[in-house]
Design a protein around this motif. Structure first.
Motif, PDB file in Angstrom:
ATOM      1  N   GLN A 118     -14.030 -38.315  -3.450  1.00 57.75           N
ATOM      2  CA  GLN A 118     -13.132 -37.961  -4.556  1.00 57.75           C
ATOM      3  C   GLN A 118     -12.688 -39.250  -5.214  1.00 57.75           C
ATOM      4  N   THR A 119     -12.360 -39.156  -6.501  1.00 64.75           N
ATOM      5  CA  THR A 119     -11.689 -40.288  -7.146  1.00 64.75           C
ATOM      6  C   THR A 119     -10.197 -40.067  -6.995  1.00 64.75           C
ATOM      7  N   MET A 120      -9.527 -41.086  -6.428  1.00 60.35           N
ATOM      8  CA  MET A 120      -8.077 -40.980  -6.260  1.00 60.35           C
ATOM      9  C   MET A 120      -7.385 -42.184  -6.862  1.00 60.35           C
ATOM     10  N   LEU A 121      -6.113 -41.988  -7.226  1.00 63.14           N
ATOM     11  CA  LEU A 121      -5.287 -43.092  -7.702  1.00 63.14           C
ATOM     12  C   LEU A 121      -4.075 -43.175  -6.788  1.00 63.14           C
ATOM     13  N   LEU A 122      -3.868 -44.325  -6.179  1.00 59.14           N
ATOM     14  CA  LEU A 122      -2.693 -44.556  -5.335  1.00 59.14           C
ATOM     15  C   LEU A 122      -1.770 -45.489  -6.096  1.00 59.14           C
ATOM     16  N   GLY A 181      -0.154 -40.443  -3.967  1.00 62.34           N
ATOM     17  CA  GLY A 181      -1.603 -40.368  -4.122  1.00 62.34           C
ATOM     18  C   GLY A 181      -1.978 -39.211  -5.040  1.00 62.34           C
ATOM     19  N   PHE A 182      -2.817 -39.493  -6.025  1.00 62.43           N
ATOM     20  CA  PHE A 182      -3.261 -38.493  -7.003  1.00 62.43           C
ATOM     21  C   PHE A 182      -4.778 -38.351  -6.899  1.00 62.43           C
ATOM     22  N   LEU A 202     -10.036 -30.618 -15.193  1.00 63.01           N
ATOM     23  CA  LEU A 202      -8.834 -30.790 -16.021  1.00 63.01           C
ATOM     24  C   LEU A 202      -8.802 -32.150 -16.700  1.00 63.01           C
ATOM     25  N   GLY A 203      -9.489 -33.105 -16.099  1.00 63.94           N
ATOM     26  CA  GLY A 203      -9.435 -34.478 -16.618  1.00 63.94           C
ATOM     27  C   GLY A 203      -8.130 -35.173 -16.270  1.00 63.94           C
ATOM     28  N   SER A 204      -7.402 -34.643 -15.260  1.00 66.62           N
ATOM     29  CA  SER A 204      -6.099 -35.233 -14.921  1.00 66.62           C
ATOM     30  C   SER A 204      -6.056 -35.669 -13.466  1.00 66.62           C
ATOM     31  N   PHE A 205      -5.257 -36.698 -13.217  1.00 66.43           N
ATOM     32  CA  PHE A 205      -4.922 -37.043 -11.842  1.00 66.43           C
ATOM     33  C   PHE A 205      -3.787 -36.120 -11.394  1.00 66.43           C
ATOM     34  N   VAL A 206      -3.976 -35.445 -10.268  1.00 65.46           N
ATOM     35  CA  VAL A 206      -2.997 -34.465  -9.778  1.00 65.46           C
ATOM     36  C   VAL A 206      -2.406 -34.971  -8.465  1.00 65.46           C
ATOM     37  N   THR A 213       0.949 -33.450 -12.421  1.00 65.96           N
ATOM     38  CA  THR A 213      -0.039 -34.443 -12.857  1.00 65.96           C
ATOM     39  C   THR A 213       0.619 -35.823 -12.841  1.00 65.96           C
ATOM     40  N   LEU A 214      -0.216 -36.849 -12.972  1.00 68.96           N
ATOM     41  CA  LEU A 214       0.313 -38.212 -13.041  1.00 68.96           C
ATOM     42  C   LEU A 214       1.305 -38.336 -14.200  1.00 68.96           C
ATOM     43  N   SER A 215       0.960 -37.746 -15.357  1.00 67.59           N
ATOM     44  CA  SER A 215       1.847 -37.842 -16.533  1.00 67.59           C
ATOM     45  C   SER A 215       3.215 -37.250 -16.222  1.00 67.59           C
ATOM     46  N   ARG A 216       3.203 -36.086 -15.572  1.00 69.34           N
ATOM     47  CA  ARG A 216       4.491 -35.451 -15.271  1.00 69.34           C
ATOM     48  C   ARG A 216       5.273 -36.294 -14.253  1.00 69.34           C
TER      49      ARG A 216
END
Ligand code: AHM
Ligand code: MG
Length: 335
Positions: free
Chosen positions: A168-172, A181-182, A188-192, A5-8
């Motif tokens: 898709q919603t993505m975060l770069l 890229g997530f 899950l509610g998470s960026f993966v 995930t983004l957090s990890r």
């Protein structure tokens, strides 16, 4: 297989690259705000969020309801955590002051809350672009943070990214060591992490420009685009395809995925407007990401990240993407 995930990813960056904990927290908060914006955008007419506010922003552009909502979501999410000294947004005239009741931190957050918002009402991808700078030493000053604190060249960015609200919603994201890229997993509610080590191909046969402005461009751009259009029988000896979404996030995302060159050149319509795109909110963060992915970004004569900003809402011409083409059009400006 365990998913990253983004957090990890951010925690691992803290261990491997000494990413400070407050920067990690800042990115997490921005990502959370992007999830909320993604949710609002996806509701569309169901929540009556489409259409205009009937107001204009500082640049005289009509504000959409979602422009204003996205701006508020980002401000509210980021003002209380103690990681910021101030914020600036394409939608706000002046720098945003962290309210006195909250602690202040070391960073500045700069954003375009909803880029490409002319596309909202027609259900085409839009996005949020952000850039993180360190707040310069204020020598003990405690008053309002002035615009000058933000006027740092793009090379000073410590992080930049965008969220794209598309199929898709993505975060770069870049923290200055490559681009990741997530993809938002809504259950899950998470960026993966789904796109490790994104690279822009050096060569391309695809370009992106608003051709309706052609008659207003300067000579080097006229020459370059004519050569692209001439295809196999022209001096570049290959056929080019064209795409223009009119959402910078979506056009840049395509370039990060399969290459291409994106242009928003200077044009002769308004001498006070050297290009349409804003240096602080659009050109700098996107140039940082593109360079970190192995591409290039210039204003035609100079690397964008080296430009010393002179005002918060400054506009610049933009050429970015696959190196070979950005270098070609930049060389034409120098001839
Ligand atoms: P915005 O920040 O007001 O949405 O404007 C920026 C957008 C970019 O996303 C896009 O590349 C460009 O404006 C499109 O311009 P045009 O309408 O000339 O095609
Ligand atoms: Mg914009």
């Amino acid at each position: 297989m365990s998913r990253i995930t983004l957090s990890r990813y951010l925690i691992e960056q803290t261990r491997s690259h000494n990413t400070p904990a407050d920067l990690r927290f800042l990115i997490e908060v921005v990502a959370r705000a992007c999830k909320a914006i993604s949710h609002a955008v996806s509701k569309g007419a169901l929540d009556d969020v489409l259409g205009s506010m009937g107001t204009e922003n500082v640049q005289g552009e009509v504000q959409k309801k979602l422009d204003v909502m996205s701006n508020e979501i980002l401000l509210e999410a980021n003002e209380w955590g103690g990681h910021l000294a101030g914020m600036a947004s394409e939608e706000m005239d002046q720098a945003y002051q962290i309210p006195g009741r909250y602690p202040k931190g070391a960073y500045l957050l700069v954003f375009d809350p909803l880029d490409g918002s002319s596309n909202i009402d027609v259900n085409v991808s839009v996005g949020t672009i952000f850039s993180v700078l360190r707040c310069p030493d204020r020598n003990g000053a405690t008053g309002d943070l002035g615009e000058e604190a933000f006027l740092q060249p793009g090379t000073k960015q410590v992080a930049a990214g965008y969220a794209i609200y598309g199929p898709q919603t993505m975060l770069l994201l870049t923290l200055g060591n490559g681009v990741k890229g997530f993809t938002l997993d809504r259950e899950l509610g998470s960026f993966v992490l789904t796109h490790d080590d994104i690279k822009v191909p050096e060569t391309t046969q695809e370009f992106a420009v608003n051709m309706s402005n052609q008659r207003h461009w300067e000579a080097p751009v006229q020459r370059y685009v004519n050569e692209l259009l001439a295809g196999e029988s022209g001096p570049l000896e290959k056929n080019y395809n064209m795409r223009w979404i009119a959402s910078m996030v979506a056009d840049v995302h395509r370039i990060l995925t399969r290459g291409g060159v994106f242009m928003y050149p200077r044009d002769g319509r308004d001498p006070a407007m050297p290009g349409k795109l804003r240096l602080m909110y659009e050109a700098n963060p996107m140039s940082f990401i593109i360079e970190q992915a192995g591409g290039a970004a210039t204003n035609g004569t100079q690397r964008i990240l080296d430009i010393q900003p002179t005002s918060l809402h400054q506009r610049v011409p933009v050429f970015l993407g696959s190196k070979e083409e950005v270098e070609r059009v930049t060389a034409y400006h120098q001839e």
